[in-house]
Design an enzyme around this catalytic site. Sequence first.
Site: not given
Ligand code: URA
Length: 246
Positions: A110
Site C-alpha cells: 500500500d
Molecule cells: N497488508 C496490508 O494491509 N498492506 C500491505 O501493504 C501489505 C500487506
Amino acid sequence: MTKSSPKLTLDRLLQSQGFGTRKWCRSLIADGEVKVNGEVVTDYRASVDPAGLSFELFGEVWPYREHVYIALNKPANFECSRKPSHHPGVLTLLSEQCAWRDVQPVGRLDHDTTGLLLMSDDGAFIHAQTSPRRHVPKIYLATTQEPVTQALISELLAGVQLHDEPAPLRALVCRKVGDYQCEIVLEQGKYHQVKRMLAAAGNHCSFLQRTAIGGLTLDELGLAEGEWCYLDQRHLELLAVGLTTR
Ligand code: URA
C-alpha cells in the site's frame, strides 16, 4: 545469471542494459564512450558475447545483466501501481536505467506501507513470485492503535473472516513485540490483508512495514528507506526459504 546468451551487437547490448534508445546507444559508441575488454569500441555492429561480460561506459564498469532483480526499502507515500494517481510511483526511486528496462514491482505494498519490495524486469520471475499457488512467508511489523492483547494474537492465529473471502484467513505466526506492535507472518498476499485482518480482530493498523520475504530480510540487506540494491543469486535463493506450493 551467467548462463550463455547469444551474441549481440554492441548497440543492442547497451540498449538491453537500459542505456536508452538504440540511436542514443549508437551515438555513445561512436563518441568512444564504450570500452569492451578494456578497449574502446566505436563500431556499433561489433559482436559481443554478453555472458559474463563487463563493459565500461563513461569510465564506469557495468556487468551485463540479462535481467535485474531488485530490493527496495519502500518509503511511505509512494505507489506501486503502474499509473500512480496520488503519490509518486516507486519506479521514481530507482535509476533511469531501470525505467528503460521496464522494471516493475513484484506484487504491491500500500502507498503508506514501508519496507521490502521486490522489483524486476523478468516477467517469468514476477509471475512465479506472485502466483497464488506460491506460499512463502512474508513478515510484517504492524503498529496498532489499540494495545496488542493475547486475545488479538489468538484471534489472528485462529483465523479471521474477511469480507469477500470464502474462508477465514490466519496468520502463520503472530507475536507481540511491544504494547502497540506485533509481528505478523502471512503466506498469502490478499488485498490490504494485514490491515483488514487487524480490523476484523477489532484493532486498527496505524503503521505497517514489511521486514522480510522468505529468508530475505531488510536487516540483512541493510537498506535505508528509499534505498535499493541488485539481488544476487544467494538473495534469490533466500526468497524461497519456507516456500510451499499448492
Ligand atoms: N497488508 C496490508 O494491509 N498492506 C500491505 O501493504 C501489505 C500487506
